[in-house]
Write an enzyme that holds these catalytic residues in place. Structure first.
Site, PDB file in Angstrom:
ATOM      1  N   ARG A   1       0.823  -1.222   0.000  1.00 55.42           N
ATOM      2  CA  ARG A   1       0.000   0.000   0.000  1.00 55.42           C
ATOM      3  C   ARG A   1       0.850   1.262   0.000  1.00 55.42           C
ATOM      4  NH1 ARG A   1      -1.237   1.531   6.037  1.00 55.42           N
ATOM      5  NH2 ARG A   1      -0.095  -0.096   7.116  1.00 55.42           N
TER       6      ARG A   1
ATOM      7  N   GLU B   1     -18.210   5.794   0.214  1.00 52.09           N
ATOM      8  CA  GLU B   1     -17.564   5.142  -0.923  1.00 52.09           C
ATOM      9  C   GLU B   1     -18.409   5.225  -2.194  1.00 52.09           C
ATOM     10  OE1 GLU B   1     -18.151   3.734   2.034  1.00 52.09           O
ATOM     11  OE2 GLU B   1     -16.146   3.636   2.905  1.00 52.09           O
TER      12      GLU B   1
END
Lengths: 317, 280
Positions: free
Chosen positions: A11, A59
């Protein structure tokens, strides 16, 4: 594992890749949904504040905004955890991103994939995301194995105009690749040659497959190892060659054995060179624990991959 | 790109609205499926917008400076396609292919399948978010266009609408995103007050929007409401148009049965007569 000094989480590659894309002239706009300290998106925001938005815990809205940006010509990146992206916004990815005009230029980079998210427990452990992402028709889907692979993969998808899903992980993991590595979208990397069986892995399981090959070598079994970072489109040629030349195939992924890497490889072989296969993955919901403890708890180990290889080999005719 | 339009008279707008209504009824009959109720309720909003407020050039549908009209209530395609055709984006002949194999006029809009179709739709609640993306891109590029988003009132049940509703003022996009609510009071399963009661004016006001209410079938009132929505304000603007589902056709008016159902040939003849006589 002796390369701890070079350990980094996949990440962590995200902001570096975005900055590289901007420096190469790609018109990137990135959005986070209140997890930017974990997705590392905030680091891109610090460098290019005018190119970065955060939408709060929303989201679905994030996906829609990205679609609108892409419709206006931007390369829109969105980031969240792999349980929420695509899980919390799958319909938005389908209707607003995948279907318009053959797919809008939206890139999902979902961190904290798989069970190695660790202590947060089962609700945070994504073992369905690849199944969802690969089902979106125009999407490319990539699961890099280490920091360098993740950085290059994000840059690579950033240079296409197709939608894409890249899954990264939370824990710091040892480097698989050195400085000469070049990621190629849709191409597997042969990490080890072999003649008796092929271990096809992605993400954190690449390392496990390499260690499994070592175990097998001690028994006189020659295992080829493929890093199939691009789960979709899967590298058909490498899979077919592996089946022809080794006669047995094992897939290993930090995901359910349905709908991810195993399914993609099996489909190619069912259509071309059927050989004995075994599937290593996670087919149950989890629990809390440290990430490396969980790899053992879920039996995502070199020993399990090696056992799967022996089992597949035993079914050769 | 025109930044102001020569105003079309209210009488002329009403004549256009009649043509749109006739198209809607004929399209749904021809396809033997589709959504007439929520199309007929939106006609005045759409006609006043497309002829008097939306800064577009149908001959140049991809102009980056164009105003966007985003149909969030994607099932209202009979209304949408009829408006686009009458406005000159494509031939009205194409309307006959609505919902048929080989036609670009799918049951729900497919982005760029036709000139002027800005967004793929059919899954409710997504238009306002999509508009925010356009608006952010427009601001980044120094463009002046506005995004007009039409929502249904049943659609306001979707949580994503409110994720976006809070984001518009947060991002300071009030001069770039304008919402239109077709408040016809009926959703798929029945009357909205019974399926899921909402209060669109209070809800949008609570999210920091300026609410402009009007009679959604009084063309002059709709035209004035849209003009008010264009005027700068520290808040983003939403026009809540109080409408009647199935407006203009007696047996469809306020009838939940015609949310998504086609009329018979006899009903079409009656409907066309009523529309011509100007029941609306």
């Amino acid at each position: 594992m002796t390369q701890a000094a070079s350990a980094a989480a996949t990440r962590e590659a995200y902001p570096y890749a975005l900055i590289e894309l901007v420096e190469q002239g790609v018109d990137v706009v990135a959005i986070d949904a209140d997890l930017s300290v974990s997705t590392m998106g905030y680091q891109f925001g610090e460098k290019y504040p005018e190119r970065w938005y955060t939408v709060g815990v929303a989201e679905q809205n994030m996906v829609g905004i990205a679609a609108g940006l892409a419709a206006c010509g931007k390369t829109a990146f969105i980031a969240s955890f792999a349980v929420f992206l695509p899980g919390r916004c799958f319909d938005q990815l389908r209707t607003s991103v995948a279907q318009p005009r053959g797919g809008l230029n939206v890139k999902c980079v979902a961190s904290h994939g798989g069970i190695t998210v660790g202590e947060d427990g089962m609700s945070a452990q994504a073992i369905e995301d690849l199944a969802l992402a690969t089902s979106l028709v125009p999407f490319d889907v990539v699961v890099p194995a280490d920091f360098e692979s993740a950085k290059q993969a994000i840059v690579a998808v950033g240079k296409t105009t197709r939608p894409a899903y890249v899954r990264t992980g939370r824990p710091k993991v040892p480097a698989v690749y050195g400085p000469d590595y070049r990621f190629e979208l849709g191409k597997a990397t042969v990490l080890r040659t072999g003649t008796d069986v092929t271990l096809v892995a992605c993400g954190v399981m690449v390392r496990a497959a390499l260690e499994a090959a070592e175990l097998l070598a001690g028994e006189g079994v020659s295992a080829r190892v493929l890093d199939m970072a691009t789960v979709k489109p899967v590298d058909r040629e490498s899979v077919i060659a592996a089946a022809r030349e080794t006669g047995a195939v094992v897939t290993a992924e930090e995901h359910q054995t349905t709908g991810g890497l195993g399914t993609a490889v099996a489909r190619v072989l069912a259509e071309t060179v059927p050989v004995p296969m075994s599937f290593v993955g996670v087919d149950r919901y989890g629990t809390s624990g440290k990430w490396d403890e969980l790899l053992t708890y879920f039996d995502l180990t070199p020993a399990r991959v090696a056992a799967a290889a022996r089992e597949a080999i035993s079914r050769k005719r | 790109m025109p930044t102001s339009l020569a105003p079309v008279s209210i009488d002329e707008l009403k004549a256009i609205a009649k043509r749109i209504r006739a198209h809607i009824v004929e399209m749904v009959y021809e396809a033997q499926s589709g959504h007439p109720g929520g199309s007929l309720s939106a006609v005045e909003l759409g006609v006043a917008l497309y002829w008097n407020h939306l800064r577009v050039d149908p001959a140049n549908p991809d102009d980056p400076d164009r105003d966007r009209f985003i149909l969030s209530k994607g099932h209202a395609t009979p209304f949408y396609y009829a408006v686009l055709a009458e406005r000159g984006y494509f031939s009205t002949e194409l309307l006959k292919g609505f919902r048929k194999l080989g036609s670009p006029l799918q049951g729900h809009p497919s982005m760029k399948a036709l000139p002027g179709v800005e967004m793929s739709g059919g899954s409710l609640g997504q238009g306002l978010s999509f508009a925010i993306g356009h608006a952010l891109a427009g601001r980044l590029e120094g463009r002046e266009f506005r995004c007009w988003v039409m929502l249904g009132d049943g659609e306001l049940n979707e949580g994503q609408v409110w994720e976006a509703a809070m984001a518009v003022p947060h991002f300071g996009l009030g001069e770039r995103v304008i919402a239109l609510v077709d408040r016809n009071g009926i959703q798929n399963d029945g009357f909205a007050d019974q399926i899921m009661r909402t209060n669109p004016p209070a809800m949008f006001a609570g999210f920091g929007w300026k609410v402009i209410e009007c009679d959604g079938h009084d063309m002059a009132a709709v035209d004035a409401a849209l003009a008010e929505a264009e005027r700068p304000d520290e808040r983003p603007r939403v026009v809540v148009a109080h409408t009647v589902k199935g407006k203009g056709v007696s047996f469809m008016e306020n009838n939940p049965g015609f949310h998504g159902k086609a009329p018979t040939r006899e009903q079409v003849e009656l409907a066309l007569t009523e529309i011509a006589e100007g029941l609306a």
